[in-house]
Design a protein around this motif. Structure first.
Motif, mmCIF file in Angstrom:
data_model
loop_
_atom_site.group_PDB
_atom_site.id
_atom_site.type_symbol
_atom_site.label_atom_id
_atom_site.label_comp_id
_atom_site.label_asym_id
_atom_site.label_seq_id
_atom_site.Cartn_x
_atom_site.Cartn_y
_atom_site.Cartn_z
ATOM 1 N N ALA A 150 0.840 -1.206 0.000
ATOM 2 C CA ALA A 150 0.000 0.000 0.000
ATOM 3 C C ALA A 150 0.874 1.255 0.000
ATOM 4 C CB ALA A 150 -0.938 0.000 1.204
ATOM 5 N N VAL A 151 1.999 1.179 0.693
ATOM 6 C CA VAL A 151 2.915 2.320 0.743
ATOM 7 C C VAL A 151 3.560 2.515 -0.630
ATOM 8 C CG1 VAL A 151 5.097 3.129 1.710
ATOM 9 C CG2 VAL A 151 3.356 2.131 3.202
ATOM 10 N N SER A 197 0.937 3.862 -3.020
ATOM 11 C CA SER A 197 0.605 5.273 -2.871
ATOM 12 C C SER A 197 1.775 6.143 -3.321
ATOM 13 C CB SER A 197 0.106 5.598 -1.466
ATOM 14 O OG SER A 197 1.143 5.557 -0.543
ATOM 15 N N MET A 211 1.225 8.928 -6.119
ATOM 16 C CA MET A 211 1.509 10.346 -5.877
ATOM 17 C C MET A 211 2.338 10.937 -7.012
ATOM 18 S SD MET A 211 0.320 11.114 -2.846
ATOM 19 C CE MET A 211 -0.879 9.842 -2.634
ATOM 20 N N SER A 224 14.390 3.477 11.190
ATOM 21 C CA SER A 224 13.048 3.084 11.616
ATOM 22 C C SER A 224 12.750 1.686 11.098
ATOM 23 C CB SER A 224 12.021 4.074 11.076
ATOM 24 O OG SER A 224 11.870 3.908 9.681
ATOM 25 N N ARG A 261 0.409 13.438 -10.594
ATOM 26 C CA ARG A 261 0.608 14.558 -9.674
ATOM 27 C C ARG A 261 -0.560 15.530 -9.698
ATOM 28 N NH1 ARG A 261 7.081 15.607 -9.938
ATOM 29 N NH2 ARG A 261 7.634 13.476 -9.401
ATOM 30 N N TYR A 286 -5.088 10.838 -4.473
ATOM 31 C CA TYR A 286 -5.460 9.426 -4.362
ATOM 32 C C TYR A 286 -5.490 9.055 -2.887
ATOM 33 C CZ TYR A 286 -5.091 4.401 -5.684
ATOM 34 O OH TYR A 286 -5.295 3.059 -5.883
ATOM 35 N N ILE A 338 -6.429 5.906 -0.240
ATOM 36 C CA ILE A 338 -6.775 4.488 -0.162
ATOM 37 C C ILE A 338 -7.056 4.089 1.273
ATOM 38 C CG2 ILE A 338 -5.523 3.846 -2.245
ATOM 39 C CD1 ILE A 338 -3.204 2.969 -0.595
ATOM 40 N N ALA A 342 -4.803 4.417 4.246
ATOM 41 C CA ALA A 342 -4.066 5.628 3.864
ATOM 42 C C ALA A 342 -2.754 5.427 3.099
ATOM 43 C CB ALA A 342 -3.823 6.536 5.069
ATOM 44 N N GLY A 343 -2.023 4.332 3.344
ATOM 45 C CA GLY A 343 -0.755 4.152 2.627
ATOM 46 C C GLY A 343 0.254 5.248 2.924
ATOM 47 N N LEU A 344 0.226 5.780 4.150
ATOM 48 C CA LEU A 344 1.187 6.831 4.514
ATOM 49 C C LEU A 344 2.588 6.246 4.611
ATOM 50 C CD1 LEU A 344 -0.850 8.641 7.329
ATOM 51 C CD2 LEU A 344 -0.679 9.250 4.904
ATOM 52 N N PHE A 345 3.589 7.098 4.397
ATOM 53 C CA PHE A 345 4.967 6.632 4.539
ATOM 54 C C PHE A 345 5.298 6.537 6.032
ATOM 55 C CE2 PHE A 345 6.271 8.747 0.273
ATOM 56 C CZ PHE A 345 5.424 7.866 -0.393
ATOM 57 N N PRO A 346 5.615 5.332 6.506
ATOM 58 C CA PRO A 346 5.806 5.169 7.952
ATOM 59 C C PRO A 346 7.057 5.872 8.479
ATOM 60 C CG PRO A 346 6.247 3.102 6.782
ATOM 61 C CD PRO A 346 5.702 4.072 5.766
ATOM 62 N N HIS A 347 8.016 6.151 7.582
ATOM 63 C CA HIS A 347 9.285 6.731 8.033
ATOM 64 C C HIS A 347 9.304 8.247 7.909
ATOM 65 C CE1 HIS A 347 9.405 6.280 3.748
ATOM 66 N NE2 HIS A 347 10.562 6.902 3.633
ATOM 67 N N LEU A 390 4.282 15.899 0.532
ATOM 68 C CA LEU A 390 5.046 15.109 -0.438
ATOM 69 C C LEU A 390 4.928 15.612 -1.881
ATOM 70 C CD1 LEU A 390 6.783 12.576 -0.997
ATOM 71 C CD2 LEU A 390 4.653 11.453 -1.632
ATOM 72 N N VAL A 391 3.720 15.699 -2.389
ATOM 73 C CA VAL A 391 3.587 16.045 -3.813
ATOM 74 C C VAL A 391 4.086 17.467 -4.108
ATOM 75 C CG1 VAL A 391 2.053 16.122 -5.802
ATOM 76 C CG2 VAL A 391 1.757 14.354 -4.083
ATOM 77 N N ARG A 397 6.432 18.926 -2.667
ATOM 78 C CA ARG A 397 7.895 18.842 -2.648
ATOM 79 C C ARG A 397 8.406 18.221 -3.951
ATOM 80 N NH1 ARG A 397 11.346 15.178 -1.379
ATOM 81 N NH2 ARG A 397 9.859 13.743 -0.448
ATOM 82 N N LEU A 398 7.752 17.157 -4.405
ATOM 83 C CA LEU A 398 8.151 16.538 -5.667
ATOM 84 C C LEU A 398 8.034 17.552 -6.809
ATOM 85 C CD1 LEU A 398 6.375 13.032 -5.485
ATOM 86 C CD2 LEU A 398 8.764 13.555 -5.008
ATOM 87 N N ARG A 415 -3.061 14.807 2.380
ATOM 88 C CA ARG A 415 -1.988 14.559 1.420
ATOM 89 C C ARG A 415 -2.512 14.610 -0.013
ATOM 90 N NH1 ARG A 415 1.358 8.942 1.248
ATOM 91 N NH2 ARG A 415 -0.734 8.164 0.824
#
Ligand SMILES: Nc1ncnc2c1ncn2[C@@H]1O[C@H](COP(=O)(O)OP(=O)(O)O)[C@@H](O)[C@H]1O
Ligand SMILES: [Mg+2]
Lengths: 205, 248
Positions: free
Chosen positions: A107-108, A111, A115, A203, B78, B82, B84, B87-92, B101-102, B104-105, B151
């Motif tokens: 999923a990460v 996404s 993005m 992490s 971009r 999106y 889901i 959420a599919g967030l970046f854990p780090h 994020l977007v 910044r990209l 996001r």
């Protein structure tokens, strides 16, 4: 302990560290990019991991011996020892690079792609940071193993702390064996602790 | 006016199985079209074609009048938010980093990103002073989903895709987030495609409901008309609204 023995312990320890350092630098420089490439080439994974697995199963003394007659990489001395050590160190690093990257939550990854990340951004900003801990664990295991295996380098003129061990074996002198084995064990412990500490800075995936 | 999204006779086959069959649908600017259907009916597949995560096997999906296959996928994605499930967030990465994020990209200056991220966090009900520096694991499911919405909005995309965004939440939190979705829609007026298997949610958020059944479009109707829809699959969904009326 005589001053001569102390001096020789220092010299051979330094030599041992160079063997391990050079071998690990090469192994990491080969195995991490190769592991990354393999995550993009699923059909190749079996073959490459298979090869690395086979390399690990060859008894280390035999592997050192097999390399001696080979042109370019073979012969007597340090470079042959380093080639053998690299072959041993490849697998843990390669396997953990693969496991780490393939273990990133789909999923990460999805996404990130959705993005609008490019392949390179996905790799450097998502996959590698999340796999870092696993990859480093592979480097740690490989390093600790290499420190032990490098004692066999002395059998083919590669130097290092193994010189004491083989000399001690030949003269049935356990002090000499200890002069080689103890520093090697201490280096391994230090490497394990140090790399383990670095690992925890990243992490968990 | 060209519709922001248009499915034209789209089919998707994988492994000899038709997941989407001859699916056609025009999404109008500013509307929230809900793709409703049982799990496995092809909703996610249809959604992922819009941002080119999947390519149609036949037919085409047009975004702003151009087939997705002729877009540069990076550019296309971009400008599409999106969201889901989970959420599919970046854990780090912190909440602030995830939301920014977007932009910044896209090379937006850091100060502008910060202002934008903080405004968005306020909009989704997460005070930045409290939440910006947290990591996703330090959030509840509902809070994570709010971050996911922020996001998706960060680069102010004209089009938003939602794939069962509230599906994993407890009922109370789900209702809160549905309300917030309606509130944001009223304020921002963006075009959205919203996937759900929950007919109540569909009736609540949709301007039109597209009911998918085994990869085909079964019903396309505004919520009020959907309530009177006759097809078997539509009736099966409507029966969920009133358990007493459901056939034994
Ligand atoms: N890559 C794939 N290979 C095989 N089957 C797939 C693949 N992707 C999706 N499917 C199947 O397609 C059907 C529709 O999937 P999906 O669009 O995810 O449905 P929904 O989102 O409505 O639950 C499911 O039966 C799923 O198992
Ligand atoms: Mg789905």
């Amino acid at each position: 302990m005589t001053p001569d023995l102390a001096r020789e312990i220092l010299d051979l320890t330094a030599e041992h560290l160079v063997l391990v350092g050079v071998a690990m630098a090469i192994a990491v420089a080969v195995a991490i990019p190769a592991g990354i490439l393999l995550t993009r080439r699923a059909p190749l994974q079996r073959w490459v991991i298979g090869f690395a697995n086979v390399m690990q199963t060859v008894p280390s003394l035999a592997l050192f011996g097999f390399l001696i007659p080979l042109p370019f990489i073979g012969g007597i001395g340090k470079h042959t020892a380093i080639v053998a050590l690299v072959l041993y160190a490849l697998l843990p690093v390669l396997r953990n690079t693969l496991t780490g990257i393939l273990g990133v939550d789909p999923a990460v990854r999805e996404s990130a792609v959705a993005m609008g990340m490019t392949g390179r951004q996905l790799l450097f900003e998502v996959e590698l940071p999340l796999a870092a801990r696993t990859i480093l664990a592979g480097v740690r295991v490989a390093t600790v193993t290499t420190i032990g295996t490098a004692t066999i380098a002395a059998a083919i003129g590669g130097g290092g702390l193994g010189v004491f061990i083989f000399r001690g074996l030949a003269s049935v002198d356990s002090t000499l064996i200890l002069a080689g084995a103890l520093p090697a064990a201490l280096i391994a412990l230090a490497a394990d602790g140090g790399l383990g500490w670095v690992e925890k800075k990243f992490s968990p995936a | 006016m060209t519709p922001p999204v248009s499915f034209r006779n789209v089919s998707y086959r994988v492994g000899g199985k038709d997941i989407l069959r001859d699916f056609s649908l025009d999404v109008a600017a500013g509307e929230t079209i809900v793709l409703l259907g049982r799990s496995g009916s092809g909703k996610t597949t249809a959604l992922k074609m819009v941002n080119a995560l999947l390519r149609p096997s036949a037919g085409e999906v047009m975004v702003d009048g151009r087939p997705t296959t002729s877009w540069d996928p990076i550019r296309l994605r971009r400008r599409i938010g999106y969201v889901i499930q989970e959420a599919g967030l970046f854990p780090h990465v912190t909440v602030e980093g995830n939301v920014g994020l977007v932009p910044r990209l896209e090379g937006t200056p850091a100060a502008a990103i910060r202002t934008r991220v903080h405004a968005l966090l306020d909009q989704v009900g997460l005070p930045p002073a409290q939440f910006a520096a947290r990591y996703p694991r330090e959030l509840s499911g509902g809070q994570r989903q709010r971050v996911g919405v922020a996001r998706a909005l960060a680069a102010d995309p004209p089009l938003l895709l939602f794939d069962e965004p509230f599906g994993a939440l407890d009922p109370v939190t789900r209702v809160e987030l549905q309300r917030q979705f309606l509130e944001l829609r009223r304020r921002l007026g963006k075009t959205a495609i919203f996937v759900t298997h929950d007919v109540r949610e569909a009736l609540l958020v949709a301007t039109r409901i597209a009911l998918l059944h085994e990869g085909r479009l079964a019903v396309l109707a505004a919520p009020a008309d959907f309530l009177r829809a006759r097809g078997e699959e539509a009736r099966a969904f409507l029966a969920c609204l009133d358990p007493q009326a459901a056939p034994p």
